[in-house]
Design a protein around this motif. Structure first.
Motif, mmCIF file in Angstrom:
data_model
loop_
_atom_site.group_PDB
_atom_site.id
_atom_site.type_symbol
_atom_site.label_atom_id
_atom_site.label_comp_id
_atom_site.label_asym_id
_atom_site.label_seq_id
_atom_site.Cartn_x
_atom_site.Cartn_y
_atom_site.Cartn_z
ATOM 1 N N THR A 71 14.515 52.004 10.889
ATOM 2 C CA THR A 71 13.964 53.358 10.957
ATOM 3 C C THR A 71 13.767 53.924 9.548
ATOM 4 O O THR A 71 12.792 54.613 9.289
ATOM 5 N N ARG A 72 14.689 53.569 8.659
ATOM 6 C CA ARG A 72 14.539 54.044 7.279
ATOM 7 C C ARG A 72 13.241 53.508 6.681
ATOM 8 O O ARG A 72 12.483 54.235 6.044
ATOM 9 N N GLN A 73 12.989 52.235 6.959
ATOM 10 C CA GLN A 73 11.778 51.599 6.439
ATOM 11 C C GLN A 73 10.508 52.311 6.919
ATOM 12 O O GLN A 73 9.528 52.397 6.200
ATOM 13 N N PHE A 74 10.551 52.803 8.132
ATOM 14 C CA PHE A 74 9.375 53.468 8.684
ATOM 15 C C PHE A 74 9.438 54.989 8.533
ATOM 16 O O PHE A 74 8.613 55.708 9.073
ATOM 17 N N GLY A 75 10.447 55.446 7.825
ATOM 18 C CA GLY A 75 10.519 56.869 7.533
ATOM 19 C C GLY A 75 10.898 57.748 8.717
ATOM 20 O O GLY A 75 10.427 58.883 8.835
ATOM 21 N N LEU A 76 11.738 57.223 9.609
ATOM 22 C CA LEU A 76 12.215 58.006 10.748
ATOM 23 C C LEU A 76 13.735 57.998 10.744
ATOM 24 O O LEU A 76 14.346 57.138 10.121
ATOM 25 N N SER A 77 14.338 58.922 11.483
ATOM 26 C CA SER A 77 15.784 58.831 11.659
ATOM 27 C C SER A 77 16.052 58.115 12.977
ATOM 28 O O SER A 77 15.186 58.054 13.851
ATOM 29 N N VAL A 78 17.258 57.568 13.110
ATOM 30 C CA VAL A 78 17.603 56.850 14.332
ATOM 31 C C VAL A 78 17.500 57.793 15.533
ATOM 32 O O VAL A 78 17.000 57.419 16.598
ATOM 33 N N ARG A 79 17.934 59.032 15.321
ATOM 34 C CA ARG A 79 17.897 60.004 16.424
ATOM 35 C C ARG A 79 16.476 60.272 16.904
ATOM 36 O O ARG A 79 16.212 60.332 18.097
ATOM 37 N N THR A 80 15.580 60.423 15.934
ATOM 38 C CA THR A 80 14.185 60.679 16.308
ATOM 39 C C THR A 80 13.604 59.485 17.050
ATOM 40 O O THR A 80 12.854 59.641 18.012
ATOM 41 N N LEU A 81 13.983 58.305 16.595
ATOM 42 C CA LEU A 81 13.476 57.113 17.269
ATOM 43 C C LEU A 81 13.965 57.076 18.716
ATOM 44 O O LEU A 81 13.207 56.771 19.639
#
Ligand code: RM4
Ligand code: NI
Length: 284
Positions: A207-217
């Protein structure tokens, strides 16, 4: 005494980099494109070119360092490298590429604004383009056309195929990292997973690589698919295992491992939960 590489200035270092010449890859000056499949692409030291190249990752993995920025390559990525760019491949693992080399001044008759199209496919430090499996299949068959047509007599035909190829890439790419919306980034992760579901997945890193947080994912997956990311991943793995058990004669244990399960008991349990039949029963 030779100066340590580290202490050389930027320009001096540039001067030491190998420069590949189109003369080694093009048979005649009339030839517009040279197709150089790399199956596999080995580790390859830093270099520049007097030609530019369009690269499609058709298989495997590796690290690409372009103008000093590194990025992990995986299947489905397409990238345009300018002649003056310097780049290298390292840590490759069964990396397969299709390289399409372009002379600096192609006298295309059919394509006019190629530069503008290609510029779109140029990676930057944060984003590489990724096409989906369908597009990749189309791209592959297109490259085969190009290989068979690439003679001076079929110049125009070849140009058309190449134009199609570039267009395919234009319309179907996603960015590997982007400033896009959650929706876009979520879609990109879905796309990434469809290629990489057999890997061990570290959600925090991904998720970091794609610029998201785990929660948002998590929220994205719940909304879109009604599953947690992990359950979705297991579904991908199981459906692939199902197919292989049914239609190949590979050992079940090998299929399980190949699909990303490292515990065969856990695999059987998941499988049975999902399909109400055990892997062994299905094989029979
Ligand atoms: C190498 C590597 C380079 C490319 C040359 C033509 O194996 O892929 O990037 O410039 O081939
Ligand atoms: Ni190169």
């Amino acid at each position: 005494m030779l100066k340590n590489n580290k202490w050389l200035g930027r320009k001096e270092r540039r001067d030491m980099i190998q420069k590949l010449s189109f003369k080694d890859f093009f048979h005649s000056t009339k030839q517009q494109l040279a197709i150089e499949p790399r199956a596999p692409q080995m580790n390859y030291p830093e270099h520049t070119h007097d030609f530019s190249e369009l690269v499609i990752v058709t298989k495997g993995k590796g690290r690409h360092i372009l103008n000093g920025y590194q990025h992990d390559l995986h299947k489905g990525m397409v990238l345009y490298i300018d002649a003056a760019d310097h780049h290298l491949y390292e840590n490759v693992s069964d990396l397969h590429l299709a390289n399409i080399l372009l002379k600096d001044h192609n006298d295309f008759r059919f394509i006019h604004n190629l530069d503008a199209l290609l510029k779109n496919l140029k990676p930057n430090d944060a984003s590489y383009k990724i096409v989906n499996q369908n597009t990749l299949d189309l791209i592959n068959s297109n490259i085969n056309h190009l290989i068979s047509q690439n003679t001076p007599e079929t110049k125009l035909q070849c140009e058309c195929s190449f134009f199609q190829l570039v267009t395919l890439m234009q319309h179907n790419y996603i960015n590997s990292k982007t400033k896009g919306t959650t929706e876009e980034k979520g879609q990109q992760i879905l796309n990434w997973l469809s290629y990489n579901f057999t890997e061990e997945i570290n959600w925090a890193k991904l998720t970091r690589q794609f610029g998201l947080s785990v929660r948002t994912l998590h929220r994205f997956f719940k909304d879109k698919i009604g599953l947690t990311p992990q359950n979705y991943l297991i579904k991908l793995r199981l459906s692939n295992a199902y197919y292989q058990i049914r239609y190949t004669d590979k050992a079940i244990i090998d299929i399980a491992i190949e699909c990303g399960f490292n515990d065969s008991c856990y695999f059987s349990t998941c499988f049975k939960n999902q399909f109400k039949i055990s892997p062994r029963e299905l094989r029979r």
